[in-house]
Write an enzyme that holds these catalytic residues in place. Structure first.
Site, PDB file in Angstrom:
ATOM      1  N   HIS A   1      95.983  97.851  31.298  1.00  0.00           N
ATOM      2  CA  HIS A   1      96.042  99.017  32.183  1.00  0.00           C
ATOM      3  C   HIS A   1      96.304 100.254  31.349  1.00  0.00           C
ATOM      4  O   HIS A   1      97.034 100.199  30.370  1.00  0.00           O
ATOM      5  CB  HIS A   1      97.152  98.853  33.235  1.00  0.00           C
ATOM      6  CG  HIS A   1      96.950  99.756  34.401  1.00  0.00           C
ATOM      7  ND1 HIS A   1      97.370 101.064  34.402  1.00  0.00           N
ATOM      8  CD2 HIS A   1      96.327  99.538  35.584  1.00  0.00           C
ATOM      9  CE1 HIS A   1      97.017 101.617  35.561  1.00  0.00           C
ATOM     10  NE2 HIS A   1      96.389 100.720  36.293  1.00  0.00           N
TER      11      HIS A   1
ATOM     12  N   ASP B   1      94.104  93.660  39.876  1.00  0.00           N
ATOM     13  CA  ASP B   1      92.903  92.908  40.218  1.00  0.00           C
ATOM     14  C   ASP B   1      93.009  91.418  39.909  1.00  0.00           C
ATOM     15  O   ASP B   1      92.244  90.630  40.452  1.00  0.00           O
ATOM     16  CB  ASP B   1      91.695  93.486  39.453  1.00  0.00           C
ATOM     17  CG  ASP B   1      91.260  94.817  40.020  1.00  0.00           C
ATOM     18  OD1 ASP B   1      91.210  94.939  41.255  1.00  0.00           O
ATOM     19  OD2 ASP B   1      90.983  95.747  39.239  1.00  0.00           O
TER      20      ASP B   1
ATOM     21  N   HIS C   1      87.086  99.292  36.741  1.00  0.00           N
ATOM     22  CA  HIS C   1      87.987  99.789  37.797  1.00  0.00           C
ATOM     23  C   HIS C   1      88.028  98.731  38.908  1.00  0.00           C
ATOM     24  O   HIS C   1      88.367  97.577  38.659  1.00  0.00           O
ATOM     25  CB  HIS C   1      87.476 101.162  38.245  1.00  0.00           C
ATOM     26  CG  HIS C   1      88.379 101.958  39.141  1.00  0.00           C
ATOM     27  ND1 HIS C   1      89.690 101.636  39.395  1.00  0.00           N
ATOM     28  CD2 HIS C   1      88.137 103.090  39.876  1.00  0.00           C
ATOM     29  CE1 HIS C   1      90.219 102.537  40.222  1.00  0.00           C
ATOM     30  NE2 HIS C   1      89.290 103.422  40.529  1.00  0.00           N
TER      31      HIS C   1
HETATM   32  N1  ACO Z   1      90.854  92.039  27.515  1.00  0.00           N
HETATM   33  C1  ACO Z   1      90.839  92.072  26.175  1.00  0.00           C
HETATM   34  N2  ACO Z   1      91.196  93.136  25.449  1.00  0.00           N
HETATM   35  C2  ACO Z   1      91.590  94.222  26.121  1.00  0.00           C
HETATM   36  C3  ACO Z   1      91.648  94.266  27.525  1.00  0.00           C
HETATM   37  C4  ACO Z   1      91.258  93.118  28.227  1.00  0.00           C
HETATM   38  N3  ACO Z   1      91.276  93.089  29.565  1.00  0.00           N
HETATM   39  N4  ACO Z   1      92.093  95.468  27.924  1.00  0.00           N
HETATM   40  C5  ACO Z   1      92.310  96.168  26.813  1.00  0.00           C
HETATM   41  N5  ACO Z   1      92.001  95.411  25.724  1.00  0.00           N
HETATM   42  C6  ACO Z   1      92.096  95.819  24.331  1.00  0.00           C
HETATM   43  C7  ACO Z   1      90.834  96.594  23.948  1.00  0.00           C
HETATM   44  O1  ACO Z   1      89.820  95.776  23.481  1.00  0.00           O
HETATM   45  C8  ACO Z   1      91.389  97.534  22.904  1.00  0.00           C
HETATM   46  O2  ACO Z   1      91.555  96.804  21.712  1.00  0.00           O
HETATM   47  P1  ACO Z   1      91.211  97.492  20.284  1.00  0.00           P
HETATM   48  O3  ACO Z   1      92.179  98.653  20.183  1.00  0.00           O
HETATM   49  O4  ACO Z   1      91.454  96.392  19.322  1.00  0.00           O
HETATM   50  O5  ACO Z   1      89.798  97.944  20.387  1.00  0.00           O
HETATM   51  C9  ACO Z   1      92.793  97.865  23.406  1.00  0.00           C
HETATM   52  O6  ACO Z   1      93.178  96.722  24.193  1.00  0.00           O
HETATM   53  C10 ACO Z   1      92.840  99.118  24.270  1.00  0.00           C
HETATM   54  O7  ACO Z   1      91.852  98.968  25.320  1.00  0.00           O
HETATM   55  P2  ACO Z   1      91.109 100.163  26.016  1.00  0.00           P
HETATM   56  O8  ACO Z   1      89.943  99.636  26.772  1.00  0.00           O
HETATM   57  O9  ACO Z   1      90.865 101.265  25.037  1.00  0.00           O
HETATM   58  O10 ACO Z   1      92.263 100.643  27.006  1.00  0.00           O
HETATM   59  P3  ACO Z   1      92.069 101.671  28.158  1.00  0.00           P
HETATM   60  O11 ACO Z   1      93.403 102.230  28.451  1.00  0.00           O
HETATM   61  O12 ACO Z   1      90.973 102.618  27.857  1.00  0.00           O
HETATM   62  O13 ACO Z   1      91.516 100.746  29.351  1.00  0.00           O
HETATM   63  C11 ACO Z   1      91.327  99.199  31.047  1.00  0.00           C
HETATM   64  C12 ACO Z   1      92.245 100.224  30.386  1.00  0.00           C
HETATM   65  C13 ACO Z   1      89.953  99.820  31.322  1.00  0.00           C
HETATM   66  C14 ACO Z   1      91.929  98.767  32.373  1.00  0.00           C
HETATM   67  C15 ACO Z   1      91.166  97.988  30.110  1.00  0.00           C
HETATM   68  O14 ACO Z   1      92.414  97.374  29.918  1.00  0.00           O
HETATM   69  C16 ACO Z   1      90.145  97.001  30.625  1.00  0.00           C
HETATM   70  O15 ACO Z   1      88.938  97.163  30.378  1.00  0.00           O
HETATM   71  N6  ACO Z   1      90.581  95.925  31.364  1.00  0.00           N
HETATM   72  C17 ACO Z   1      89.668  94.988  31.942  1.00  0.00           C
HETATM   73  C18 ACO Z   1      89.028  95.556  33.211  1.00  0.00           C
HETATM   74  C19 ACO Z   1      90.015  95.623  34.353  1.00  0.00           C
HETATM   75  O16 ACO Z   1      90.747  94.696  34.624  1.00  0.00           O
HETATM   76  N7  ACO Z   1      89.971  96.762  35.067  1.00  0.00           N
HETATM   77  C20 ACO Z   1      90.841  96.985  36.245  1.00  0.00           C
HETATM   78  C21 ACO Z   1      91.927  97.953  35.898  1.00  0.00           C
HETATM   79  S1  ACO Z   1      93.023  98.176  37.239  1.00  0.00           S
HETATM   80  C22 ACO Z   1      92.125  99.092  38.305  1.00  0.00           C
HETATM   81  O17 ACO Z   1      91.296  99.874  37.991  1.00  0.00           O
HETATM   82  C23 ACO Z   1      92.340  98.864  39.686  1.00  0.00           C
END
Ligand code: ACO
Length: 374
Positions: free
Chosen positions: A260, A311, A222
């Site tokens: 996201h 971010d 987050h």
């Molecule tokens: N880098 C690489 N792969 C990613 C990323 C990333 N940043 N984000 C998602 N993916 C991939 C996952 O590995 C997953 O792949 P898979 O299906 O092959 O396993 C797929 O995309 C779906 O990802 P999830 O984590 O299940 O997506 P979710 O909707 O649950 O999560 C989140 C969203 C937490 C923001 C995720 O994209 C993430 O972890 N990003 C990095 C952390 C980040 O930047 N957080 C800030 C978000 S904005 C905020 O809160 C202000």
């Protein structure tokens, strides 16, 4: 009731709100019906906080009264001031804020009320105090004891930059940082806002709800992501961006600042932050982190089809503005305080306990045995 949970509550509508709205497919964000593209760069953070907490964009007179209330509400209480030096020496920034806001709850004159008028006053005080808590924390841990006196002619954004960097920001720097605060102010049912609403829905008080929100924002999935983005940029050599990012992806590492839950296209806040990063790269004469960010964005999109979230470019913007990396997430909390408090006001105004169900996946029909026979 659905039999199966949606992992991470994805696509579950958990509350009604009149505060913000996202169109994830079109990449649009609205605060109380105003498009973020109309607000960013044209509306100050103080006006935005008024919009969220008090329901409308203020007139000049309303804004002047609200700003007076923010100035009056800035004074830190006895418990906070007494404990700040020790907290600053022992806790990391987001841990410290969690402790300090909890103490501020005990110092607050409205601490025993969740009535609408008390909530409005507490929302203003929390919004006014959060930047000061961060600045005061930073002053103690850097051995200065007190940050520079705030300048009454400066905005919350300008004063924060002054107090943290020790230098009066240029008008443009203050404007850009103010826009950052506007962009981060509210964002529907994100994890920290949801945590705040769950707490508020038990009819607990606003400070308790904000403590829950701060603990939730802290995590790297987050608000903690902005700090991790900067660390990633610093750990990669500028000539090796593409290869370093591909190696991380091949190792199934997440690249912080991308992806996201709701946006399926570019996050509209990232559009503004990218532009600001480019402007600051040019005005500071050092475009290294902006160029690296652009290259990372291209590689992550090519490899995974993921867009930068709020971010990602916030990291280089804050860096160019001279904010220490471990204060990036606290900066997020300064802005989001306006939204969190507005959500608590909204929850208390039309409350029902938030208590979902769960799917049981454990053992059944276990036979109990006395302790010596297990
Ligand atoms: N880098 C690489 N792969 C990613 C990323 C990333 N940043 N984000 C998602 N993916 C991939 C996952 O590995 C997953 O792949 P898979 O299906 O092959 O396993 C797929 O995309 C779906 O990802 P999830 O984590 O299940 O997506 P979710 O909707 O649950 O999560 C989140 C969203 C937490 C923001 C995720 O994209 C993430 O972890 N990003 C990095 C952390 C980040 O930047 N957080 C800030 C978000 S904005 C905020 O809160 C202000």
């Amino acid at each position: 009731m659905a039999d199966k949970p949606t992992k991470g509550l994805a696509d579950v509508v958990a509350a009604s709100t009149a505060l913000s709205d996202i169109d994830g497919k079109a990449g649009r964000l609205f605060y109380r019906g105003y498009d973020i593209h109309d607000l960013a760069g044209r509306t100050t953070f103080e006006e935005t906080a008024h919009l969220l907490q008090r329901g409308k964009l203020p007139t000049r007179a309303e804004l002047a009264a609200y700003v007076d209330e923010l100035h009056d509400g800035r004074a830190l209480g006895v418990l906070v001031s007494h404990n700040l030096p020790e907290i600053a020496s022992k806790q990391k920034p987001m841990e410290a804020l969690r402790s300090l806001v909890s103490l501020a709850g005990a110092d607050d004159p409205d601490k025993d009320s969740i009535a609408p008028d008390a909530n409005l006053r507490k929302a203003a005080r929390l919004t006014a105090q959060q930047p000061l808590l961060v600045a005061q924390y930073h002053a103690f841990r850097t051995g200065k004891d007190v940050p520079p006196e705030p300048d009454p002619s400066l905005s919350i954004a300008g004063n924060f930059l002054l107090q943290v960097t020790g230098r009066v920001p240029s008008q443009r720097e203050a404007e850009l940082f103010d826009t950052c605060l506007v962009l981060h102010a509210d964002h529907t049912m994100n994890a920290s806002t949801f945590a705040a609403r769950v707490c508020a829905a038990t009819l607990s008080d606003m400070h308790s709800a904000i403590v829950a929100a701060i603990g939730t924002l802290k995590g790297p999935l987050h608000g903690g992501a902005n700090e991790q983005v900067m660390k990633t940029l610093e750990s990669i050599s500028p000539g090796n961006v593409a290869q370093a990012v591909r190696e991380k992806l091949d190792a199934h590492e997440k690249i912080m600042g991308f992806g996201h839950r709701v946006y399926k296209t570019e996050d509209p806040r990232a559009t503004h932050l990218r532009r600001m990063s480019a402007e600051l790269a040019e005005s500071t004469g050092d475009d290294t982190y902006y160029r690296m960010s652009k290259e990372m964005e291209e590689v992550v999109f090519e490899s995974k089809g993921l867009y930068p979230n709020v971010d990602f470019y916030a990291a280089s913007v804050y860096h160019y503005l001279g904010i220490p990396t471990d204060l990036f997430t606290p900066v997020f909390s300064i802005s989001r305080m306006s939204g969190w408090t507005a959500h608590v006001i909204e929850q208390h105004a039309d409350n029902r306990l938030i208590r979902p169900d769960s799917e049981y996946i454990g053992e059944r029909d276990q036979k109990w045995k006395p302790i010596d026979e297990r």
